[in-house]
Design a protein around this motif. Sequence first.
Motif, PDB file in Angstrom:
ATOM      1  N   HIS A 152       0.849  -1.182   0.000  1.00 42.70           N
ATOM      2  CA  HIS A 152       0.000   0.000   0.000  1.00 42.70           C
ATOM      3  C   HIS A 152       0.893   1.242   0.000  1.00 42.70           C
ATOM      4  N   VAL A 153       0.327   2.384  -0.384  1.00 42.97           N
ATOM      5  CA  VAL A 153       1.107   3.623  -0.441  1.00 42.97           C
ATOM      6  C   VAL A 153       1.653   3.963   0.948  1.00 42.97           C
ATOM      7  N   ASP A 154       2.915   4.391   0.986  1.00 42.16           N
ATOM      8  CA  ASP A 154       3.587   4.860   2.198  1.00 42.16           C
ATOM      9  C   ASP A 154       3.855   3.762   3.225  1.00 42.16           C
ATOM     10  N   VAL A 157       7.481  -9.714  -2.791  1.00 43.14           N
ATOM     11  CA  VAL A 157       7.636  -9.373  -1.380  1.00 43.14           C
ATOM     12  C   VAL A 157       6.481  -8.444  -1.035  1.00 43.14           C
ATOM     13  N   VAL A 158       5.565  -8.915  -0.172  1.00 43.37           N
ATOM     14  CA  VAL A 158       4.404  -8.114   0.239  1.00 43.37           C
ATOM     15  C   VAL A 158       4.796  -7.359   1.506  1.00 43.37           C
ATOM     16  N   LEU A 159       4.855  -6.031   1.396  1.00 45.61           N
ATOM     17  CA  LEU A 159       5.265  -5.191   2.514  1.00 45.61           C
ATOM     18  C   LEU A 159       4.017  -4.661   3.220  1.00 45.61           C
ATOM     19  N   VAL A 160       3.941  -4.823   4.530  1.00 41.35           N
ATOM     20  CA  VAL A 160       2.771  -4.386   5.292  1.00 41.35           C
ATOM     21  C   VAL A 160       3.242  -3.564   6.487  1.00 41.35           C
ATOM     22  N   ASP A 161       2.581  -2.429   6.722  1.00 45.99           N
ATOM     23  CA  ASP A 161       2.917  -1.573   7.861  1.00 45.99           C
ATOM     24  C   ASP A 161       2.544  -2.270   9.170  1.00 45.99           C
ATOM     25  N   ALA A 162       3.471  -2.279  10.142  1.00 47.56           N
ATOM     26  CA  ALA A 162       3.247  -2.997  11.398  1.00 47.56           C
ATOM     27  C   ALA A 162       2.168  -2.352  12.252  1.00 47.56           C
ATOM     28  N   THR A 198      -2.946  -3.096  -0.652  1.00 50.78           N
ATOM     29  CA  THR A 198      -2.329  -4.388  -0.334  1.00 50.78           C
ATOM     30  C   THR A 198      -3.206  -5.509  -0.871  1.00 50.78           C
ATOM     31  N   LYS A 199      -4.501  -5.367  -0.652  1.00 47.42           N
ATOM     32  CA  LYS A 199      -5.471  -6.379  -1.104  1.00 47.42           C
ATOM     33  C   LYS A 199      -5.473  -6.472  -2.625  1.00 47.42           C
ATOM     34  N   PHE A 200      -5.452  -5.315  -3.316  1.00 45.78           N
ATOM     35  CA  PHE A 200      -5.529  -5.288  -4.774  1.00 45.78           C
ATOM     36  C   PHE A 200      -4.337  -6.001  -5.412  1.00 45.78           C
ATOM     37  N   VAL A 201      -3.113  -5.586  -5.011  1.00 40.02           N
ATOM     38  CA  VAL A 201      -1.924  -6.153  -5.654  1.00 40.02           C
ATOM     39  C   VAL A 201      -1.726  -7.614  -5.262  1.00 40.02           C
ATOM     40  N   VAL A 236      -0.884  -7.953  13.079  1.00 38.17           N
ATOM     41  CA  VAL A 236      -0.882  -7.686  11.630  1.00 38.17           C
ATOM     42  C   VAL A 236      -0.560  -8.966  10.862  1.00 38.17           C
ATOM     43  N   HIS A 237       0.339  -9.797  11.403  1.00 33.57           N
ATOM     44  CA  HIS A 237       0.664 -11.075  10.763  1.00 33.57           C
ATOM     45  C   HIS A 237      -0.595 -11.933  10.619  1.00 33.57           C
TER      46      HIS A 237
END
Length: 613
Positions: free
Chosen positions: A15-17, A98-103, A111-114, A142-143
């Motif tokens: 997701h952005v940022d 690599v799926v990056l997610v803010d903690a 995140t869902k779209f990509v 978040v995990h």
Amino acid sequence: MTDHNHLRNIAIIAHVDHGKTTMVDQLLRQSGTFRANQQVAERVMDSNDLERERGITILAKCTSVTWKGTQINIVDTPGHADFGGEVERILSMVDGVVVLVDAAEGPMPQTKFVTTKALAKGLRPIVVINKADRPDARAHQVHDEVFDLFAALDANDEQLDFPTLFASAKQGWASTELEGEHKDMAPLFDLIVRHVPAPEADAEAPFAMLVTTLEYDSYLGRVLTGRIHSGRARANMTVKSLRPDGTAIEQGRLTKLLAFRGIERVPVEEVEAGDIVAIAGLTETTVADTICDPAVETPIAAQAIDPPTLSMTFTINDSPLAGREGDKVTSRMLRARLLREAEGNVAITVRESADKDAFEVSGRGELQLGVLIETMRREGYEMSISRPRVIYRNDPATGQRLEPIEEVVVDVDEDYVGVVVEKLGQRRGEMTDMRPSGGAKTRVNFLVPSRGLIGYHGEFLTDTRGTGIMSRLFHGYAPHKGPIEGRRNGVLISTGAGTAVAYALWYLEERGPLFINPGEAVYEGMIIGEHSRGNDLEVNPLKTKQLTNIRTTSKDEAIRLTPPRQMSLEASIAYVEEDELVEVTPKSIRLRKKLLDPNARKRASRAAEAEAS
């Protein structure tokens, strides 16, 4: 098939940022790509001026690092939903993501779209929970949310068994454990080499490559980037190109072969299957076309792209001030530039009007089209832009009118939840979920018609005192939701042409907030402010004080004007109504009526009323 065990192709999606570009910065630094004393800008992949100003990634870009003898090609992707077309097309170039997610924020709409696109292609993800050093981080929770998201997106057992790392891209570490000593990004490098499969491609078969990005270089001309699916390519080799339907486009020579090495493109003599490369030498080939050996007859299947949902009309600037600030003002120049954009940006479509002087440009959202307009004005173009319109469809079974709906996720302080729910309710939004998201914030999910969101973002920031975060994502088409109230106020329209006078503006302030400063050029039909009532009002901003030869002891009152409302490009596009335009030049953004002559406006208004009755 040939196994290229020295090679890995991955995309970083988020997701952005959430920290994608900062993560790529650290991977480049810690792989030894830069010299120890080399001066490197922060977020080095955001090389575009607009990207640096806005702090977002707009274009997908490739880079390459070497880790323990393995070459890792990395594609940095945009995080904003409006640029989703960039993400969709590059997924065919990679073997893993690599799926990056803010903690703290957790999985968000983009995140869902990509992730949906990546899972549908069968790619096995690596999940990195970034910003684990934040004081409000909730990494383990978040995990669990990421696992639930993958399960909801019908991930298979292999994809659900994803490896997870905790990281802080800013501090430059990644680790399998939150606690303990954190050193560097080595665990992420090792996991990529271990988990992402090497590309499998036949290096002995005839050469074939699918084009995924297009850019223009002042020396090389068109530079086409993509992954080689089979065979080898050599400099000056003869190739042909095929459209997705199999028809031939052109035949030519590969004048330049460029491989990615760090942040640079390095000329090479030969490349082989599995690698991501850029080539020059073809003049008509574009995105989604196949470049191949003359013996190949079947093109490589290209990824389908979601359709655009919003359109605007671009026309030449025909105001009295046209041509004073820009050097590209003709419809021929405007047409060539828009067609060139549509060629390289698969999420944008351009359609000409019957009289050839107006162009309907369709895209994913206001931000994407706003970035295109801002880029063009910096290149010296002048143009007029209409209010954005959503693209409707008809249900083939029932004939019912359908409109695009967006999924909106807002994170706001608890004090502002009420005003946000009320405003989106007025815009025909339906609330689907509301829950606390930590840090005294509440996360609210809505389904809102796209037309209801035009111009809402600025209002949202005002309502939440700049503390709210709003994310949106195309959800699908649904039956028309009914009328949505538009702008309530009318506008102040100039009746004359010349230079605005402070004395006249001082008297006009009581009619409503102004958009112009004293000394600015104005013309008949130009919008100079907002009327405090619901109707348009024609005013004279050129009126000066009458001078007399009578002297008085009292001094003239000093004229103190309230600073005008500064209208940005996005705010102007969202502000105008159907009978208004935004005039865009390299130095100015002005608002105006489509019909500058007041008599023509009255005739058009009477004709519209007669047609409605």
